[in-house]
Design a protein around this motif. Structure first.
Motif, PDB file in Angstrom:
ATOM      1  N   ILE A  32       6.951  -3.953 -37.777  1.00  0.00           N
ATOM      2  CA  ILE A  32       7.396  -5.161 -38.697  1.00  0.00           C
ATOM      3  C   ILE A  32       6.639  -5.063 -39.700  1.00  0.00           C
ATOM      4  O   ILE A  32       7.331  -5.178 -40.738  1.00  0.00           O
ATOM      5  CB  ILE A  32       6.978  -6.421 -37.764  1.00  0.00           C
ATOM      6  N   LYS A  33       5.322  -4.538 -39.934  1.00  0.00           N
ATOM      7  CA  LYS A  33       4.639  -4.276 -41.000  1.00  0.00           C
ATOM      8  C   LYS A  33       5.231  -3.334 -41.972  1.00  0.00           C
ATOM      9  O   LYS A  33       5.426  -3.500 -43.160  1.00  0.00           O
ATOM     10  CB  LYS A  33       3.303  -3.963 -40.722  1.00  0.00           C
ATOM     11  N   LEU A  51      13.761  -1.136 -40.505  1.00  0.00           N
ATOM     12  CA  LEU A  51      14.437  -2.201 -39.643  1.00  0.00           C
ATOM     13  C   LEU A  51      14.961  -1.687 -38.510  1.00  0.00           C
ATOM     14  O   LEU A  51      15.091  -2.077 -37.202  1.00  0.00           O
ATOM     15  CB  LEU A  51      15.392  -3.068 -40.401  1.00  0.00           C
ATOM     16  N   ARG A  52      15.836  -0.714 -38.382  1.00  0.00           N
ATOM     17  CA  ARG A  52      16.573   0.073 -37.338  1.00  0.00           C
ATOM     18  C   ARG A  52      15.368   0.633 -36.393  1.00  0.00           C
ATOM     19  O   ARG A  52      15.393   0.559 -35.069  1.00  0.00           O
ATOM     20  CB  ARG A  52      17.224   1.186 -37.894  1.00  0.00           C
ATOM     21  N   ASN A  53      14.218   0.998 -36.648  1.00  0.00           N
ATOM     22  CA  ASN A  53      13.195   1.551 -35.994  1.00  0.00           C
ATOM     23  C   ASN A  53      12.612   0.488 -35.227  1.00  0.00           C
ATOM     24  O   ASN A  53      11.948   0.343 -33.947  1.00  0.00           O
ATOM     25  CB  ASN A  53      12.278   2.439 -36.755  1.00  0.00           C
ATOM     26  N   ALA A  72      11.667 -12.798 -30.557  1.00  0.00           N
ATOM     27  CA  ALA A  72      12.120 -11.688 -30.987  1.00  0.00           C
ATOM     28  C   ALA A  72      13.333 -11.797 -31.807  1.00  0.00           C
ATOM     29  O   ALA A  72      13.549 -11.366 -32.696  1.00  0.00           O
ATOM     30  CB  ALA A  72      12.300 -10.636 -29.714  1.00  0.00           C
ATOM     31  N   SER A  73      14.233 -12.561 -31.534  1.00  0.00           N
ATOM     32  CA  SER A  73      15.647 -12.923 -32.070  1.00  0.00           C
ATOM     33  C   SER A  73      15.151 -13.484 -33.511  1.00  0.00           C
ATOM     34  O   SER A  73      15.990 -12.935 -34.519  1.00  0.00           O
ATOM     35  CB  SER A  73      16.354 -13.541 -31.188  1.00  0.00           C
ATOM     36  N   ARG A  74      14.256 -14.364 -33.543  1.00  0.00           N
ATOM     37  CA  ARG A  74      13.990 -15.157 -34.766  1.00  0.00           C
ATOM     38  C   ARG A  74      13.296 -14.031 -35.637  1.00  0.00           C
ATOM     39  O   ARG A  74      13.663 -14.033 -37.019  1.00  0.00           O
ATOM     40  CB  ARG A  74      12.932 -16.145 -34.531  1.00  0.00           C
ATOM     41  N   LYS A  75      12.386 -13.074 -35.297  1.00  0.00           N
ATOM     42  CA  LYS A  75      11.727 -12.314 -36.039  1.00  0.00           C
ATOM     43  C   LYS A  75      12.638 -11.438 -36.713  1.00  0.00           C
ATOM     44  O   LYS A  75      12.715 -11.144 -37.976  1.00  0.00           O
ATOM     45  CB  LYS A  75      10.556 -11.381 -35.359  1.00  0.00           C
ATOM     46  N   MET A  76      13.802 -10.862 -35.843  1.00  0.00           N
ATOM     47  CA  MET A  76      14.740  -9.981 -36.271  1.00  0.00           C
ATOM     48  C   MET A  76      15.663 -10.446 -37.316  1.00  0.00           C
ATOM     49  O   MET A  76      16.023  -9.956 -38.389  1.00  0.00           O
ATOM     50  CB  MET A  76      15.580  -9.404 -35.100  1.00  0.00           C
ATOM     51  N   SER A  77      16.254 -11.711 -36.908  1.00  0.00           N
ATOM     52  CA  SER A  77      16.871 -12.489 -37.976  1.00  0.00           C
ATOM     53  C   SER A  77      16.164 -12.475 -39.279  1.00  0.00           C
ATOM     54  O   SER A  77      16.945 -12.271 -40.412  1.00  0.00           O
ATOM     55  CB  SER A  77      17.380 -13.801 -37.519  1.00  0.00           C
ATOM     56  N   ARG A  82      16.068 -10.679 -45.062  1.00  0.00           N
ATOM     57  CA  ARG A  82      15.076 -10.322 -46.152  1.00  0.00           C
ATOM     58  C   ARG A  82      15.695  -8.835 -46.832  1.00  0.00           C
ATOM     59  O   ARG A  82      15.724  -8.737 -47.870  1.00  0.00           O
ATOM     60  CB  ARG A  82      13.729 -10.294 -45.795  1.00  0.00           C
ATOM     61  N   VAL A  83      16.077  -8.086 -45.712  1.00  0.00           N
ATOM     62  CA  VAL A  83      16.584  -6.694 -46.101  1.00  0.00           C
ATOM     63  C   VAL A  83      17.833  -6.878 -46.691  1.00  0.00           C
ATOM     64  O   VAL A  83      18.012  -6.269 -47.716  1.00  0.00           O
ATOM     65  CB  VAL A  83      16.735  -5.853 -44.770  1.00  0.00           C
ATOM     66  N   ALA A  84      18.839  -7.681 -46.438  1.00  0.00           N
ATOM     67  CA  ALA A  84      20.093  -7.714 -46.773  1.00  0.00           C
ATOM     68  C   ALA A  84      19.881  -8.327 -48.341  1.00  0.00           C
ATOM     69  O   ALA A  84      20.750  -8.208 -49.119  1.00  0.00           O
ATOM     70  CB  ALA A  84      20.723  -8.754 -45.962  1.00  0.00           C
ATOM     71  N   ALA A  85      18.908  -9.099 -48.423  1.00  0.00           N
ATOM     72  CA  ALA A  85      18.892  -9.572 -49.841  1.00  0.00           C
ATOM     73  C   ALA A  85      18.204  -8.753 -50.865  1.00  0.00           C
ATOM     74  O   ALA A  85      18.246  -9.063 -52.116  1.00  0.00           O
ATOM     75  CB  ALA A  85      17.798 -10.984 -49.761  1.00  0.00           C
TER      76      ALA A  85
END
Length: 86
Positions: A32-33, A51-53, A72-77, A82-85
């Motif tokens: 995550i870091k 993110l894929r990893n 886990a779902s919340r963290k991924m979302s 953030r990546v999409a932004a």
């Protein structure tokens, strides 16, 4: 203090599980870091790769009982958003 052999074994087992779960949680935090570092650096391609990893690691954490499914779902979302932004 444990009074029965079963309780003694339980203490031993719980200590082993705690060590394993701590290591797993730490490993997931590392993935995550990497995503967060890439986001802060502004590198979208690197962030997407990280993110894929991180996704399968989080899923594995759920499967092993380290994280709750919704956590886990919340963290991924949040990471995905953030990546999409970028």
């Amino acid at each position: 203090m444990a009074n029965t052999p079963q309780a003694t074994k339980r203490i031993r087992r719980n200590q082993n599980r705690e060590a394993i779960n701590t290591a797993r949680r730490s490993r997931i935090r590392g993935f995550i870091k990497k995503v967060e570092t890439a986001i802060e650096g502004g590198d979208k391609k690197e962030a997407e790769e990280a993110l894929r990893n991180a996704q399968p690691e989080l899923a594995r954490g759920v499967a092993r009982g380290v994280y709750h499914k919704n956590t886990a779902s919340r963290k991924m979302s949040r990471l995905s958003k953030r990546v999409a932004a970028l």
